[in-house]
Motif scaffolding. Structure first.
Motif, PDB file in Angstrom:
ATOM      1  N   THR A 132       0.845  -1.201   0.000  1.00 56.55           N
ATOM      2  CA  THR A 132       0.000   0.000   0.000  1.00 56.55           C
ATOM      3  C   THR A 132       0.878   1.247   0.000  1.00 56.55           C
ATOM      4  OG1 THR A 132      -1.497  -1.234   1.436  1.00 56.55           O
ATOM      5  CG2 THR A 132      -1.979   1.100   1.108  1.00 56.55           C
ATOM      6  N   VAL A 133       0.629   2.108  -0.965  1.00 55.01           N
ATOM      7  CA  VAL A 133       1.364   3.365  -1.094  1.00 55.01           C
ATOM      8  C   VAL A 133       0.446   4.502  -0.644  1.00 55.01           C
ATOM      9  CG1 VAL A 133       2.278   5.006  -2.801  1.00 55.01           C
ATOM     10  CG2 VAL A 133       2.855   2.566  -2.961  1.00 55.01           C
ATOM     11  N   ILE A 134       0.985   5.394   0.170  1.00 56.47           N
ATOM     12  CA  ILE A 134       0.223   6.548   0.639  1.00 56.47           C
ATOM     13  C   ILE A 134       1.035   7.795   0.304  1.00 56.47           C
ATOM     14  CG2 ILE A 134      -0.834   7.675   2.646  1.00 56.47           C
ATOM     15  CD1 ILE A 134       0.178   4.150   3.160  1.00 56.47           C
ATOM     16  N   TYR A 135       0.417   8.758  -0.362  1.00 59.53           N
ATOM     17  CA  TYR A 135       1.152  10.002  -0.625  1.00 59.53           C
ATOM     18  C   TYR A 135       0.228  11.206  -0.592  1.00 59.53           C
ATOM     19  CZ  TYR A 135      -0.208   9.474  -5.621  1.00 59.53           C
ATOM     20  OH  TYR A 135      -0.892   9.323  -6.806  1.00 59.53           O
ATOM     21  N   LEU A 136       0.833  12.352  -0.294  1.00 61.31           N
ATOM     22  CA  LEU A 136       0.090  13.606  -0.144  1.00 61.31           C
ATOM     23  C   LEU A 136       0.510  14.569  -1.237  1.00 61.31           C
ATOM     24  CD1 LEU A 136       0.693  14.087   3.672  1.00 61.31           C
ATOM     25  CD2 LEU A 136      -1.453  13.391   2.615  1.00 61.31           C
ATOM     26  N   GLU A 137      -0.456  15.017  -2.028  1.00 61.65           N
ATOM     27  CA  GLU A 137      -0.164  16.014  -3.064  1.00 61.65           C
ATOM     28  C   GLU A 137      -0.663  17.375  -2.597  1.00 61.65           C
ATOM     29  OE1 GLU A 137      -0.123  14.054  -7.460  1.00 61.65           O
ATOM     30  OE2 GLU A 137      -2.067  14.559  -6.638  1.00 61.65           O
ATOM     31  N   PRO A 138       0.229  18.365  -2.472  1.00 65.34           N
ATOM     32  CA  PRO A 138      -0.214  19.704  -2.077  1.00 65.34           C
ATOM     33  C   PRO A 138      -1.250  20.237  -3.074  1.00 65.34           C
ATOM     34  CG  PRO A 138       2.179  19.552  -2.039  1.00 65.34           C
ATOM     35  CD  PRO A 138       1.669  18.306  -2.717  1.00 65.34           C
ATOM     36  N   ALA A 139      -2.303  20.892  -2.550  1.00 66.49           N
ATOM     37  CA  ALA A 139      -3.399  21.347  -3.417  1.00 66.49           C
ATOM     38  C   ALA A 139      -2.900  22.251  -4.545  1.00 66.49           C
ATOM     39  CB  ALA A 139      -4.454  22.050  -2.578  1.00 66.49           C
ATOM     40  N   GLY A 140      -1.909  23.083  -4.281  1.00 68.37           N
ATOM     41  CA  GLY A 140      -1.412  23.995  -5.314  1.00 68.37           C
ATOM     42  C   GLY A 140      -0.251  23.413  -6.118  1.00 68.37           C
ATOM     43  N   GLY A 141       0.006  22.124  -5.982  1.00 60.50           N
ATOM     44  CA  GLY A 141       1.157  21.504  -6.647  1.00 60.50           C
ATOM     45  C   GLY A 141       2.422  21.779  -5.856  1.00 60.50           C
ATOM     46  N   VAL A 142       3.511  21.136  -6.243  1.00 64.06           N
ATOM     47  CA  VAL A 142       4.772  21.373  -5.530  1.00 64.06           C
ATOM     48  C   VAL A 142       5.567  22.431  -6.284  1.00 64.06           C
ATOM     49  CG1 VAL A 142       5.085  19.213  -4.271  1.00 64.06           C
ATOM     50  CG2 VAL A 142       5.711  19.305  -6.666  1.00 64.06           C
ATOM     51  N   LYS A 143       6.208  23.327  -5.536  1.00 64.19           N
ATOM     52  CA  LYS A 143       6.907  24.450  -6.174  1.00 64.19           C
ATOM     53  C   LYS A 143       8.192  24.001  -6.844  1.00 64.19           C
ATOM     54  CE  LYS A 143       4.718  27.877  -3.301  1.00 64.19           C
ATOM     55  NZ  LYS A 143       3.927  26.931  -2.500  1.00 64.19           N
ATOM     56  N   SER A 144       8.923  23.093  -6.200  1.00 69.89           N
ATOM     57  CA  SER A 144      10.150  22.608  -6.836  1.00 69.89           C
ATOM     58  C   SER A 144      10.113  21.090  -6.885  1.00 69.89           C
ATOM     59  CB  SER A 144      11.375  23.090  -6.052  1.00 69.89           C
ATOM     60  OG  SER A 144      11.232  22.729  -4.702  1.00 69.89           O
ATOM     61  N   ARG A 145      10.769  20.560  -7.891  1.00 64.00           N
ATOM     62  CA  ARG A 145      10.777  19.111  -8.084  1.00 64.00           C
ATOM     63  C   ARG A 145      11.409  18.438  -6.863  1.00 64.00           C
ATOM     64  NH1 ARG A 145      11.243  16.469 -13.537  1.00 64.00           N
ATOM     65  NH2 ARG A 145      11.813  14.329 -13.142  1.00 64.00           N
ATOM     66  N   PRO A 146      10.732  17.441  -6.280  1.00 64.31           N
ATOM     67  CA  PRO A 146      11.332  16.789  -5.119  1.00 64.31           C
ATOM     68  C   PRO A 146      12.616  16.045  -5.483  1.00 64.31           C
ATOM     69  CG  PRO A 146       9.230  15.754  -5.693  1.00 64.31           C
ATOM     70  CD  PRO A 146       9.423  16.904  -6.627  1.00 64.31           C
TER      71      PRO A 146
END
Ligand SMILES: [Cu+2]
Length: 228
Positions: free
Chosen positions: A49-63
């Motif tokens: 099981t994979v769990i991840y959180l996407e910020p509502a406004g997208g991410v500002k810089s590439r992780p």
């Protein structure tokens, strides 16, 4: 106020605003996921099981890249599921005494390592986010999934379904829960500065049915003398 007093006050303000206090507060997001199974069968692959959180406004810089590996071991991909950030590299060391192959037909980034033997390693960079089913052109039952995400806030569940994502800045997110048999569930979360805990989710694997995929040529696998 004398000129002297004013200077002292400004000095105090500057001292109070340290670089750390400009950052948003960060908390942990944790909870537990369960997989609904047919006839109360046990779930033996909870860690898929994979769990991840996407910020509502997208991410500002590439992780940052989270390069890792998936071994080819005893005619299986080990582990079967890996979550990585978009742009990360996965190495595939062949730990069996015979030939394997790794290919994916994922539309966002198909690839094919060609066959490689014992002790050899191939790799692939997963440039675009999405789910990549991985197969071996030699062994029809070999399946793995790479989930490439656009966010640094991700994890995989432990054996009991618990998950914990650290250092999540306060804000609004879409939480994604994905399991290869249980499908995907997406929910909206507002994470306060203190974080969130005791989240409860359930995925439903009762409708899951194994479907044999095609080989890399889009044809049925032929028995080639190897042991499946
Ligand atoms: Cu194989």
């Amino acid at each position: 106020m004398s000129r002297h007093t004013l200077l002292v006050s400004l000095g105090a303000v500057v001292a109070a605003v340290s670089p750390g206090s400009v950052c948003r507060a960060q908390g942990a997001v944790s909870g537990q996921v369960a997989i609904l199974e047919k006839a109360n069968d046990p779930t033996e692959d909870m860690t898929n099981t994979v769990i991840y959180l996407e910020p509502a406004g997208g991410v500002k810089s590439r992780p940052a890249a989270t390069n890792t590996s998936i071994a080819l071991q005893a005619r299986q991909f080990a582990p079967r599921v890996r979550v990585i950030t978009e742009g990360s590299k996965i190495e595939f060391p062949n730990q069996d005494p015979f030939t394997h192959n790794v290919f994916s037909k994922a539309p966002q980034g198909p690839f094919d390592t060609e066959s490689f033997g014992k002790g050899k390693t191939r790799d692939n960079v997963f440039k675009t986010s999405g789910v990549y089913p991985l197969y071996c052109n030699v062994h029809p039952k070999m399946t793995a999934f790479v989930i490439a995400v656009k966010t640094p806030y991700f994890t995989q569940a432990s054996n009991d379904g618990r998950f914990d994502i650290d250092k999540v800045p306060a804000g609004k997110y879409a939480i994604h829960l994905w399991h290869d048999r249980g499908g995907e569930h997406v929910d909206t979360l507002v994470v306060p500065a203190s974080g969130l805990k005791d989240l409860k989710y359930q995925l439903d694997a009762r409708g899951y049915k194994y479907v044999q995929h095609k080989n890399k040529f889009g044809k049925d696998y032929q028995f080639n003398g190897d042991i499946y």
